[in-house]
Structures are given as structure tokens and as C-alpha cells.
Design an enzyme around this catalytic site. Structure first.
Site: not given
Length: 442
Positions: A77, A175, A151
Site C-alpha cells: 500500500k 481499510s 482505503s
């Protein structure tokens, strides 16, 4: 089977037996990405030549010197620092930003021999519900486009679409778990503090947790071992569900549940019972009704200081939600924030004592299946409580919503019972994936 479709466990086995080179494995993954990425758009940074160079170096490592993840590909990420790739946080303020160090998690993974493939898309600073450009791989055109969640949008989509077997994410609200559910894969958020967050942009010191995705619990467990997840006691092996005991918790925001989640929880309960487990409906003490409000106040309190530097640099290039936190538009006082911090802390041992009466709690992962469009990553209403309580959580796929999109449910254990939770998740996941009614068409 094409190498890109292999689980991490299977790929590692073939690489260890010299039946698959890391370079051949990497080329298969890159070919899959090349064919799918123009539509899925899971990656923020990917440089194929650097990946192949890395793979060739790994192939030259003598067998006796190879690590426990030798050659296994991982997506990262884009809020986690990688010394050889930019870390942009999906923010114009950090365009082409390079930090010359690896995050602690990346350093550990490199030492274990992992192939760090690239950086995956995230919402801005992993903190908003305004989606990046990533599309849920189960709803590509000509189907109506849907979000992969956030996210950790790119990480969830990349694993679901067979770009990588593993991808790292972070969770402050939902997330990890929400994209796991929306993409029909396993998402694991360990106990807060069980793995290092050093070397990533932290939204909330008291909430942020590093987690990861895989397409099997066996793979989740592999990565957990490398990252140092360990219970005090050796977890009991479950040979099946007969005699297992679960607590079903709908939680303080159950009124928000849509038909996909209502059906998933009902079917999950029925399947557990059909396989010999007992399922008890659990009403949490009244104090837990405060959890959504307390979680919001903790996020706002931490966000006010976290994003102050970016606000002062140029608040016009910061999403309104984050600027509002810096400006404290809600007008929350320190007294109210302290009540939230202290209230949540007081409930952590309470939830531990409740969960310890069961093999695990079962609870919703999402409001419903992934919403239409990719402008919003959906609601984390069912996740924030468990994040704030610091409990480990696993999204278990297997169910579907009214439009045929995946819907998962969560298993929850007491703090630092992560290995135990993964043992339970593997048995439960085997049942839900086989009998829950949803199958990936990818």
C-alpha cells in the site's frame, strides 16, 4: 495452472523444489497485470524491469541461504515506505516523493526473500472515503463499475484479481476488512501493536494497524509467521466445527445492515450450526453503544495533529475531510476526546472476557455488497469498533449480495489471540467458501 494463479504457499513449494524460477513466476504475474491493469488500476507504482532484476537476483541466492518467503510477490500500500520506490500517499503534496529507507515491515519481508512487486493505490493518506481510480475486479465494464473498498483499494483488488498472492494494507477504521469483503478475499487485521507500523504515514497512533490480504488462510498464516505474530499459548487445532462455539454479535449499528449482510450473517449462522457448532446471539453491554462516537472522536483527535503539517504547507491541496479535522470543525473539546480514549480503553478487557467464552465472535464485515461507482469506498460502520478495541479480525469470504457481488463476514478474537483466530478462520473459511453461495468468476 499459470503461475500467477498459485497461492503463495504453492508457489513457494515449487520455487523451493526448483520447479519454478522466481523470474518465471514474476513474468507470469507481470503478464497478468499487463492484461488487467488498464481496467482494474490497482497499482500506484510498478516498474516491470526492476521487478525482473529483483527476481533474477533472488534466483541466484544459494538454496541454503533462501528465506521463508523466497521469491513470493507482495504488493505494498502506497503509504508504506519503500526505499527503491516512491511513496506518494495519493496526495499531490507528495508527488514523486522518495524516502531512502524501508518501513519495518518491508525490511522484514526483504530479509525473508520476498519479491516486492510495487505500490498499490490508496485513498489520500489512507484516511478518506473518496476512492482512488481502482475498480473492483468483479465488476469491470461492461458490468456496472463498483468500488473495491478502501482505503487499501489497490491491495484488495490486486490480490482478488491475481496480480499478487499477498498485499499489505493498513486499517484505521475498516481499510482491511471492507476491501476484503468487497473483493471476496481474506483480509487480516491483527491485534493492534502485534506488528510494527514504523515507516508508514500514521493517521492515528491509537488505531492504525498494519494488515494484509490473501486468497487463503494458509497464506495469511505464512505472512503472519514472518512478521512475528505469535500467541502466548499454542493454539488448539480444530479438526472441524463440531463442538465449536461462536458468539454472534450484530453490534451497535446493525440498523445500517443491508440485505446482503443480513443474509450473509443468517446463512453463516445456519452453516456453522449445520456443521455441529453452537452459535449464541450475544448482546454487548450498553456501554458498547458509544463505540461509533468514540471511534470518530479518536480519529478526529489524532487526525488534527497528524495532518497539521500538510495543512500548513497548502491546505487547498488537502482533501476537505482532512482539513476539517485540523480545523476541528466539529468543535470537540479535549474533555470529550479524553472521554472517548478512556471509554474505549475501559472496554478492551471487557470484550476480551466476552470473546474468551467462545472460539470466536462472528459479526458483519460491511453494510452490504460494494456500492456502485468508484467515487466512494463505502461505509466502515461495522469495522471501527473492532479497530478501536484492538482485537484481531479476519474477513471470511463466501457469501453474496442481491447483485451477485461478494459479501464477507468477520471473525473476531481477543487481543493477542491472532494465531488462534487464524486456526478458527481456516476451518470456518473452508465451509463458507464451499457452501456460502458465492464463487469468484475471475
Amino acid at each position: 495452472m499459470e503461475p500467477y494463479r498459485l497461492s503463495a504457499t504453492k508457489a513457494l513449494h515449487l520455487i523451493q523444489k526448483n520447479e519454478l524460477t522466481v523470474e518465471a513466476y514474476a513474468r507470469s504475474l507481470l503478464a497478468r497485470i499487463e492484461s488487467r491493469e488498464p481496467t482494474v488500476q490497482a497499482w500506484a507504482y510498478l516498474y516491470p524491469e526492476a521487478v525482473l532484476e529483483q527476481a533474477r537476483r533472488l534466483d541466484k541466492v544459494p538454496t541454503e541461504q533462501r528465506g521463508p518467503l523466497h521469491g513470493i510477490a507482495i504488493g505494498v500500500k502506497d503509504v508504506i515506505y519503500t526505499k527503491d520506490m516512491p511513496t506518494e500517499h495519493n496526495s499531490p503534496l507528495y508527488k514523486d516523493s522518495h524516502v531512502p529507507v524501508d518501513a519495518a515491515s518491508i525490511a522484514i519481508l526483504r530479509a525473508a526473500g520476498a519479491l516486492i512487486l510495487g505500490k498499490t493505490q490508496t485513498t489520500e493518506f489512507a484516511s478518506t472515503t473518496i476512492g482512488p481510480k481502482t475498480i473492483n475486479p468483479h465488476s469491470l465494464p461492461p458490468l456496472p463499475v463498483r468500488t473495491p473498498g478502501g482505503s487499501s483499494s489497490g491491495s484488495g483488488a490486486a490480490v482478488a484479481d491475481y496480480h499478487v498472492p499477498f498485499a499489505l494494507g493498513t486499517q484505521t477504521g475498516g481499510s482491511i476488512i471492507r476491501p476484503g469483503s468487497f473483493n471476496g478475499i481474506y483480509g487480516f487485521k491483527p491485534t493492534w501493536g502485534a506488528v510494527s507500523r514504523e515507516g508508514q504515514k500514521v493517521y492515528s497512533l491509537t488505531l492504525d494497524t498494519l494488515g494484509w490480504y490473501a486468497r487463503s488462510v494458509e497464506d495469511l498464516r505464512m505472512l503472519a509467521g514472518v512478521l512475528g505474530i505469535k500467541d502466548d499459548d499454542v493454539p488448539r487445532k480444530l479438526k472441524g466445527l463440531k463442538g465449536a462455539k461462536f458468539g454472534l454479535v450484530k453490534g451497535p449499528v446493525w440498523r445500517l445492515a443491508g440485505p446482503g449482510t443480513i443474509n450473509a450473517l443468517e446463512k453463516a449462522k445456519a452453516l456453522l450450526q449445520a456443521h455441529g457448532a453452537t452459535v449464541h446471539d450475544v448482546e454487548l453491554p450498553e456501554e458498547f453503544s458509544n463505540m461509533p462516537d468514540w471511534h470518530a472522536k479518536i480519529m478526529a483527535s489524532d487526525g488534527r495533529t497528524t495532518f497539521l503539517p500538510e495543512y500548513l504547507i497548502d491546505k487547498t491541496r488537502l482533501q476537505t475531510f482532512l482539513a476539517n479535522q485540523v480545523e476541528n470543525v466539529n468543535g470537540w473539546t479535549h474533555k470529550q476526546e479524553l472521554a472517548a480514549f478512556d471509554g474505549v480503553a475501559s472496554l478492551r478487557p471487557v470484550i476480551d472476557s466476552i470473546v474468551d467464552g467462545f472460539d470466536a465472535l462472528i459479526t458483519p464485515s460491511v453494510v452490504d455488497e460494494a456500492p456502485l461507482g468508484n467515487g466512494s469506498t463505502g461505509s466502515a460502520a461495522f469495522n471501527g469498533m473492532w479497530t478501536a478495541l484492538h482485537t484481531p479480525v479476519v474477513n471470511i469470504p463466501g457469501f453474496k449480495g442481491e447483485n451477485g457481488m461478494p459479501v464477507g463476514v468477520s471473525l473476531v478474537a481477543a487481543r493477542y489471540k491472532d494465531e488462534h483466530l487464524l486456526e478458527v478462520a481456516e476451518v470456518v473459511g473452508g465451509v463458507f467458501e464451499k457452501e456460502g453461495g458465492w464463487k469468484s468468476a475471475l
